[in-house]
Design a protein around this motif. Structure first.
Motif, PDB file in Angstrom:
ATOM      1  N   PRO A 113      -2.444   3.205   7.481  1.00 51.29           N
ATOM      2  CA  PRO A 113      -3.031   4.262   8.328  1.00 51.29           C
ATOM      3  C   PRO A 113      -3.976   5.146   7.501  1.00 51.29           C
ATOM      4  CG  PRO A 113      -0.653   4.121   8.642  1.00 51.29           C
ATOM      5  CD  PRO A 113      -0.987   3.263   7.456  1.00 51.29           C
ATOM      6  N   TRP A 114      -4.873   5.859   8.179  1.00 49.70           N
ATOM      7  CA  TRP A 114      -5.848   6.722   7.505  1.00 49.70           C
ATOM      8  C   TRP A 114      -5.165   7.750   6.624  1.00 49.70           C
ATOM      9  CZ3 TRP A 114     -10.941   5.870   7.376  1.00 49.70           C
ATOM     10  CH2 TRP A 114     -11.460   4.970   8.305  1.00 49.70           C
ATOM     11  N   LYS A 115      -4.005   8.224   7.078  1.00 51.06           N
ATOM     12  CA  LYS A 115      -3.227   9.175   6.289  1.00 51.06           C
ATOM     13  C   LYS A 115      -1.763   8.806   6.495  1.00 51.06           C
ATOM     14  CE  LYS A 115      -2.522  14.107   5.518  1.00 51.06           C
ATOM     15  NZ  LYS A 115      -2.953  15.454   5.894  1.00 51.06           N
ATOM     16  N   CYS A 116      -1.062   8.555   5.400  1.00 46.63           N
ATOM     17  CA  CYS A 116       0.327   8.128   5.530  1.00 46.63           C
ATOM     18  C   CYS A 116       1.098   8.434   4.250  1.00 46.63           C
ATOM     19  CB  CYS A 116       0.407   6.640   5.835  1.00 46.63           C
ATOM     20  SG  CYS A 116      -0.200   5.605   4.496  1.00 46.63           S
ATOM     21  N   ILE A 117       2.407   8.274   4.339  1.00 46.88           N
ATOM     22  CA  ILE A 117       3.261   8.416   3.173  1.00 46.88           C
ATOM     23  C   ILE A 117       3.918   7.076   2.904  1.00 46.88           C
ATOM     24  CG2 ILE A 117       5.296   9.547   2.212  1.00 46.88           C
ATOM     25  CD1 ILE A 117       4.480  12.058   3.673  1.00 46.88           C
ATOM     26  N   ILE A 118       3.785   6.630   1.660  1.00 43.85           N
ATOM     27  CA  ILE A 118       4.367   5.367   1.204  1.00 43.85           C
ATOM     28  C   ILE A 118       5.572   5.727   0.346  1.00 43.85           C
ATOM     29  CG2 ILE A 118       3.953   3.290  -0.173  1.00 43.85           C
ATOM     30  CD1 ILE A 118       0.876   3.920   0.320  1.00 43.85           C
ATOM     31  N   CYS A 119       6.727   5.121   0.645  1.00 42.40           N
ATOM     32  CA  CYS A 119       7.943   5.406  -0.114  1.00 42.40           C
ATOM     33  C   CYS A 119       8.617   4.111  -0.568  1.00 42.40           C
ATOM     34  CB  CYS A 119       8.944   6.192   0.732  1.00 42.40           C
ATOM     35  SG  CYS A 119       8.378   7.808   1.248  1.00 42.40           S
ATOM     36  N   PHE A 120       9.170   4.143  -1.758  1.00 37.95           N
ATOM     37  CA  PHE A 120      10.058   3.088  -2.254  1.00 37.95           C
ATOM     38  C   PHE A 120      10.905   3.737  -3.334  1.00 37.95           C
ATOM     39  CE2 PHE A 120       6.151   2.881  -4.650  1.00 37.95           C
ATOM     40  CZ  PHE A 120       6.555   2.748  -5.976  1.00 37.95           C
ATOM     41  N   GLY A 121      12.219   3.442  -3.314  1.00 34.01           N
ATOM     42  CA  GLY A 121      13.112   4.118  -4.245  1.00 34.01           C
ATOM     43  C   GLY A 121      12.954   5.619  -4.098  1.00 34.01           C
ATOM     44  N   ASP A 122      12.775   6.324  -5.219  1.00 34.68           N
ATOM     45  CA  ASP A 122      12.555   7.775  -5.197  1.00 34.68           C
ATOM     46  C   ASP A 122      11.072   8.142  -5.220  1.00 34.68           C
ATOM     47  OD1 ASP A 122      15.252   8.441  -5.115  1.00 34.68           O
ATOM     48  OD2 ASP A 122      15.449   8.405  -7.294  1.00 34.68           O
ATOM     49  N   TYR A 123      10.205   7.151  -5.136  1.00 36.90           N
ATOM     50  CA  TYR A 123       8.769   7.388  -5.186  1.00 36.90           C
ATOM     51  C   TYR A 123       8.244   7.786  -3.814  1.00 36.90           C
ATOM     52  CZ  TYR A 123       8.617   5.291  -9.803  1.00 36.90           C
ATOM     53  OH  TYR A 123       8.805   5.026 -11.138  1.00 36.90           O
ATOM     54  N   GLN A 124       7.329   8.765  -3.813  1.00 38.59           N
ATOM     55  CA  GLN A 124       6.633   9.200  -2.609  1.00 38.59           C
ATOM     56  C   GLN A 124       5.142   9.248  -2.947  1.00 38.59           C
ATOM     57  OE1 GLN A 124       8.155  13.025  -1.365  1.00 38.59           O
ATOM     58  NE2 GLN A 124      10.273  12.342  -1.542  1.00 38.59           N
ATOM     59  N   ILE A 125       4.338   8.612  -2.115  1.00 38.95           N
ATOM     60  CA  ILE A 125       2.892   8.577  -2.337  1.00 38.95           C
ATOM     61  C   ILE A 125       2.201   8.940  -1.033  1.00 38.95           C
ATOM     62  CG2 ILE A 125       0.907   7.179  -3.040  1.00 38.95           C
ATOM     63  CD1 ILE A 125       3.021   5.264  -4.377  1.00 38.95           C
ATOM     64  N   LEU A 126       1.416   9.991  -1.072  1.00 41.05           N
ATOM     65  CA  LEU A 126       0.591  10.361   0.077  1.00 41.05           C
ATOM     66  C   LEU A 126      -0.742   9.642  -0.088  1.00 41.05           C
ATOM     67  CD1 LEU A 126      -0.084  12.104   2.587  1.00 41.05           C
ATOM     68  CD2 LEU A 126      -0.890  13.849   0.986  1.00 41.05           C
ATOM     69  N   ALA A 127      -1.108   8.825   0.893  1.00 41.26           N
ATOM     70  CA  ALA A 127      -2.376   8.094   0.853  1.00 41.26           C
ATOM     71  C   ALA A 127      -3.289   8.628   1.949  1.00 41.26           C
ATOM     72  CB  ALA A 127      -2.127   6.598   1.046  1.00 41.26           C
ATOM     73  N   GLU A 128      -4.517   8.981   1.579  1.00 39.34           N
ATOM     74  CA  GLU A 128      -5.511   9.494   2.527  1.00 39.34           C
ATOM     75  C   GLU A 128      -6.831   8.782   2.260  1.00 39.34           C
ATOM     76  OE1 GLU A 128      -4.849  14.052   3.150  1.00 39.34           O
ATOM     77  OE2 GLU A 128      -4.494  13.608   1.032  1.00 39.34           O
ATOM     78  N   MET A 129      -7.396   8.196   3.309  1.00 39.52           N
ATOM     79  CA  MET A 129      -8.638   7.444   3.149  1.00 39.52           C
ATOM     80  C   MET A 129      -9.845   8.283   3.560  1.00 39.52           C
ATOM     81  SD  MET A 129      -9.412   3.607   4.371  1.00 39.52           S
ATOM     82  CE  MET A 129     -10.735   3.537   5.551  1.00 39.52           C
ATOM     83  N   GLN A 130     -10.854   8.233   2.719  1.00 35.71           N
ATOM     84  CA  GLN A 130     -12.126   8.914   2.977  1.00 35.71           C
ATOM     85  C   GLN A 130     -13.162   7.813   3.218  1.00 35.71           C
ATOM     86  OE1 GLN A 130     -13.163  11.454  -0.298  1.00 35.71           O
ATOM     87  NE2 GLN A 130     -15.263  11.715   0.390  1.00 35.71           N
TER      88      GLN A 130
END
Length: 186
Positions: A113-130
Motif C-alpha cells: 500500500p502507499w502507506k503501511c506498516i510492515i511487521c515481523f518479530g519485534d521489527y516495525q517499519i513504516l513504509a510511505e511511497m512518494q
C-alpha cells in the motif's frame, strides 16, 4: 538556444521512505549497517532485499533472528497505466510478515500500500511511497524511529471498543460478563 533550453527535462523519481523501529536497537544496534537520512538509488530491474546476509541483501539487519533474506521489494508499473508500485514478498520460512493487517507466509506476496506498516518479530517499519516518473530506478530513504511506530501512529487497536468509549478490560469487575443488547432496546 540557451543551455537551459537544451537541458534535458528533469524527471522525478519514485521514493520509498522507510522508518525502522526495534525495541532493542539502542543495545543491539541491529540497524547499524543501514544508511539513514541519505537517499539511495536502486535500479528498477533489481529487487530490494532486506535481511541479515550481506552477500544477498543490500539492506542488512544485524540480528541472528532475522532470516538471511527476510523480505524483498520489487518495483513495477501497473499494466496499461503510468502508475508505479512496489510488491512485497516474504522470503522467510520461519517468520510471518505482516503488512498492515495482512499476514504473509513464506513466498506470499502482495502490492505494498502507499502507506503501511510492515511487521515481523519485534521489527516495525513504516513504509510511505512518494510518486515519481523514472522508469530506470527508484530511491529508498531510510529513517530511524525512536518510539514504536504502532504507538506513534496511534493506530486503532485490534481490540473492539464499546460505544461508550471505555473498554471494560480497563476496569475489570469480578463475575460480570458482557451482555449483548439490541440498539433498539432501552
Amino acid at each position: 538556444m540557451t543551455s537551459l533550453e537544451e537541458a534535458e527535462t528533469e524527471e522525478t523519481v519514485t521514493c520509498l521512505h522507510m522508518t525502522f523501529y526495534h525495541p532493542c536497537q539502542e543495545d543491539k544496534m541491529m540497524f547499524r549497517c543501514l544508511n539513514f537520512c541519505k537517499r539511495e538509488q536502486v535500479r528498477a530491474d533489481e529487487m530490494a532485499r532486506f535481511g541479515r546476509d550481506s552477500n544477498l541483501c543490500h539492506y542488512n539487519l544485524m540480528d541472528s533472528r532475522v532470516s538471511r533474506i527476510q523480505f524483498a521489494l520489487q518495483f513495477y508499473r501497473k499494466l496499461n497505466s503510468s502508475e508505479f508500485c512496489f510488491e512485497i514478498k516474504n522470503m522467510s520460512k520461519k517468520t510471518k510478515l505482516i503488512v498492515d493487517r495482512t499476514e504473509l507466509g513464506y513466498l506470499n506476496k502482495i502490492d505494498l500500500p502507499w502507506k503501511c506498516i510492515i511487521c515481523f518479530g519485534d521489527y516495525q517499519i513504516l513504509a510511505e511511497m512518494q510518486e515519481g516518473e523514472s522508469v530506470d530506478y527508484f530511491e529508498t530513504h531510510l529513517h530511524l524511529a525512536e518510539v514504536p511506530i504502532l504507538e506513534e501512529r496511534c493506530l486503532p487497536s485490534l481490540q473492539p471498543v464499546p460505544e461508550c468509549g471505555i473498554s471494560s478490560s480497563l476496569f475489570p469487575s469480578p463475575g460480570k460478563s458482557p451482555i449483548e443488547i439490541d440498539e433498539n432496546e432501552s
